[in-house]
Design a protein around this motif. Structure first.
Motif, PDB file in Angstrom:
ATOM      1  N   ILE A   1      -3.583  -5.455   1.682  1.00 13.43           N
ATOM      2  CA  ILE A   1      -4.948  -4.802   1.604  1.00 13.43           C
ATOM      3  C   ILE A   1      -6.103  -5.747   1.319  1.00 13.43           C
ATOM      4  O   ILE A   1      -5.932  -6.795   0.624  1.00 13.43           O
ATOM      5  CB  ILE A   1      -5.011  -3.770   0.408  1.00 13.43           C
TER       6      ILE A   1
ATOM      7  N   PRO B   1      -9.334  -7.653  -0.234  1.00 13.69           N
ATOM      8  CA  PRO B   1      -9.839  -7.602  -1.550  1.00 13.69           C
ATOM      9  C   PRO B   1     -11.145  -6.687  -1.868  1.00 13.69           C
ATOM     10  O   PRO B   1     -12.215  -7.140  -2.154  1.00 13.69           O
ATOM     11  CB  PRO B   1     -10.068  -8.888  -1.807  1.00 13.69           C
ATOM     12  N   ARG B   2     -10.697  -5.467  -1.857  1.00 13.18           N
ATOM     13  CA  ARG B   2     -11.812  -4.364  -2.021  1.00 13.18           C
ATOM     14  C   ARG B   2     -12.158  -4.090  -3.476  1.00 13.18           C
ATOM     15  O   ARG B   2     -11.552  -5.006  -4.145  1.00 13.18           O
ATOM     16  CB  ARG B   2     -11.496  -3.144  -1.411  1.00 13.18           C
TER      17      ARG B   2
ATOM     18  N   ASN C   1     -11.213  -2.741  -7.128  1.00 12.45           N
ATOM     19  CA  ASN C   1     -10.020  -2.348  -7.721  1.00 12.45           C
ATOM     20  C   ASN C   1      -9.599  -0.818  -7.408  1.00 12.45           C
ATOM     21  O   ASN C   1      -8.643  -0.838  -7.165  1.00 12.45           O
ATOM     22  CB  ASN C   1      -9.925  -2.669  -9.069  1.00 12.45           C
TER      23      ASN C   1
ATOM     24  N   ILE D   1      -8.559  -0.585  -4.008  1.00  8.94           N
ATOM     25  CA  ILE D   1      -7.407  -1.217  -3.801  1.00  8.94           C
ATOM     26  C   ILE D   1      -5.893  -0.245  -4.246  1.00  8.94           C
ATOM     27  O   ILE D   1      -4.969   0.000  -3.472  1.00  8.94           O
ATOM     28  CB  ILE D   1      -7.112  -2.690  -4.273  1.00  8.94           C
TER      29      ILE D   1
ATOM     30  N   ILE E   1      -2.234  -8.278  -1.054  1.00 11.86           N
ATOM     31  CA  ILE E   1      -3.760  -8.400  -0.815  1.00 11.86           C
ATOM     32  C   ILE E   1      -4.372  -9.849  -0.437  1.00 11.86           C
ATOM     33  O   ILE E   1      -3.744 -10.682  -0.994  1.00 11.86           O
ATOM     34  CB  ILE E   1      -4.435  -8.333  -2.393  1.00 11.86           C
TER      35      ILE E   1
ATOM     36  N   LYS F   1     -11.432 -12.156  -7.088  1.00  7.00           N
ATOM     37  CA  LYS F   1     -10.655 -11.292  -7.970  1.00  7.00           C
ATOM     38  C   LYS F   1     -10.444 -12.132  -9.423  1.00  7.00           C
ATOM     39  O   LYS F   1      -9.804 -13.347  -9.278  1.00  7.00           O
ATOM     40  CB  LYS F   1      -9.333 -10.824  -7.502  1.00  7.00           C
TER      41      LYS F   1
ATOM     42  N   ILE G   1      -4.666  -4.328 -11.338  1.00  2.00           N
ATOM     43  CA  ILE G   1      -3.934  -3.929 -10.361  1.00  2.00           C
ATOM     44  C   ILE G   1      -2.439  -3.783 -10.411  1.00  2.00           C
ATOM     45  O   ILE G   1      -1.787  -2.994 -10.174  1.00  2.00           O
ATOM     46  CB  ILE G   1      -4.264  -4.904  -8.796  1.00  2.00           C
TER      47      ILE G   1
END
Ligand SMILES: Cc1cc2nc3c(=O)[nH]c(=O)nc-3n(C[C@H](O)[C@H](O)[C@H](O)COP(=O)(O)O)c2cc1C
Length: 339
Positions: free
Chosen positions: A148, A150-151, A153, A156, A173, A193, A201
């Motif tokens: 995924i 790094p959108r 949290n 994600i 990620i 992040k 996460i």
């Protein structure tokens, strides 16, 4: 399908995008990002190749390691060899729509499964990309790892729920996509992040979390502190930031600090079984392969990917035999010589 046929079919499909060179080294790429090459000057992509080339292997044939065992236990999965398919996505943008996202994802996931190993799938601004990967993983009975962007949290964690439902053994990620222009332009948040973010996460799922795109000891230590299960030492195939070092340059110092505390993977410029051996000797437990498997998918579908993986695994076995290694545990820095 012979490798020549796979290559000529891929050359047809990718005309003007990728030359499908005999050795994919970033020197003649007609496109960068978007496309198949590296970002900016392409230096970071080429540097991956140069960094691996800088290491030579010591030929050893007078020893008692007559059998080679390449089996690997990785995050609860048993793999026949330490080679996984890297996420390669974005067919509309990178490959001008000459291949469907669903077809690419299926070829990579199924091809890897046929060979007994795992493929990772990716994410992009278009939600169809992540869903294509997930659908392929579902179809393979949960045998694949979705990665995924790094959108936020919250986003994600929502996508991790889908990965859990698909039966994936782990989730990733690609943290090095924190500055991706295509995401920013599409108005989709990607961000660096913090250790706290990673902790949140990791705490939200029972799946092992893999952080892909680690290039420094500081980030590797942050991944350990955040509770990640694995890292991929990667510069996104030279597509995230121009002028980074090659991954084989930074891998030894990262392995030195975190090996044993977190599972360690690496990618970038791995083209042959000898390259796999070099990455393992530099400290990786397994490697990801990107462009060569994408080209195999493009020219030969799942069967092309399957065959390419078997060829690389065979080359790895031969290289282990010729460097005195009977198992992956025997592979150490001592088999290498710096050119
Ligand atoms: C066209 C293209 C698309 C990619 N898409 C993704 C992606 O969606 N997610 C991701 O984590 N990495 C992506 N990558 C990076 C690969 O997963 C991998 O890190 C890189 O290709 C490894 O280098 P190699 O191609 O030299 O083997 C992409 C790479 C390429 C060439």
């Amino acid at each position: 399908m012979s490798p020549d046929n796979v290559y000529s079919k891929a050359r047809e499909v990718l005309q003007g995008i990728c030359q499908v060179c005999p050795i994919c080294d970033g020197r003649r790429c007609p496109t960068g990002v978007p496309g198949m090459g590296g970002i900016g000057t392409g230096e970071a992509f080429r540097r991956n190749i140069e960094a691996l080339k800088g290491w030579k292997v010591n030929l050893r044939v007078l020893h008692d390691k007559k059998e080679q065992d390449t089996c690997l236990k990785f995050l609860g999965c048993t793999l026949p060899f330490p080679i996984l398919a890297a996420p390669v996505t974005g067919t509309k943008v990178n490959f001008r729509g000459r291949m469907k996202e669903t077809d690419l994802a299926r070829a990579m996931v199924q091809g890897a499964k046929l060979a007994g190993t795992l493929a990772m799938t990716g994410d992009a601004p278009d939600p169809e990309v992540f869903q294509a990967g997930l659908a392929a993983i579902r179809q393979a009975g949960g045998w694949g790892i979705p990665v995924i962007k790094p959108r936020s949290n919250k986003e994600i964690i929502a996508l991790i729920r889908q990965a859990e439902e698909a039966g994936a053994p782990a989730v990733g990620i690609d943290v090095d996509a924190a500055g991706f222009l295509n995401m920013v332009r599409a108005g989709q948040l990607v961000e660096p992040k913090s250790v706290e973010d990673i902790r949140e996460i990791v705490g939200a799922t029972s799946l092992p979390v893999i952080l892909k795109g680690i290039m420094t000891v500081a980030d590797a230590e942050a991944a350990v502190e955040g509770g990640a299960a694995a890292i991929v030492v990667s510069n996104h195939g030279g597509r995230a930031l121009d002028h980074t070092p090659g991954t084989a340059e930074v891998l030894p110092e990262i392995a030195d600090k975190v090996k044993g505390k977190i599972a360690l993977l690496a990618d970038g410029g791995v083209r042959t079984g000898v390259d796999v051996l070099k990455m393992l000797a530099l400290g990786a437990e397994a490697v990801l392969v990107g462009r060569p498997l994408f080209i195999a998918a493009c020219g030969g579908g799942a069967e092309g990917v399957h065959q390419k993986l078997l060829d690389m695994a065979f080359e790895l076995q031969a290289a282990m035999r010729l460097t005195g290694c009977g198992s992956l545990q025997d592979i150490s820095f001592s088999i290498l010589k710096h050119a």
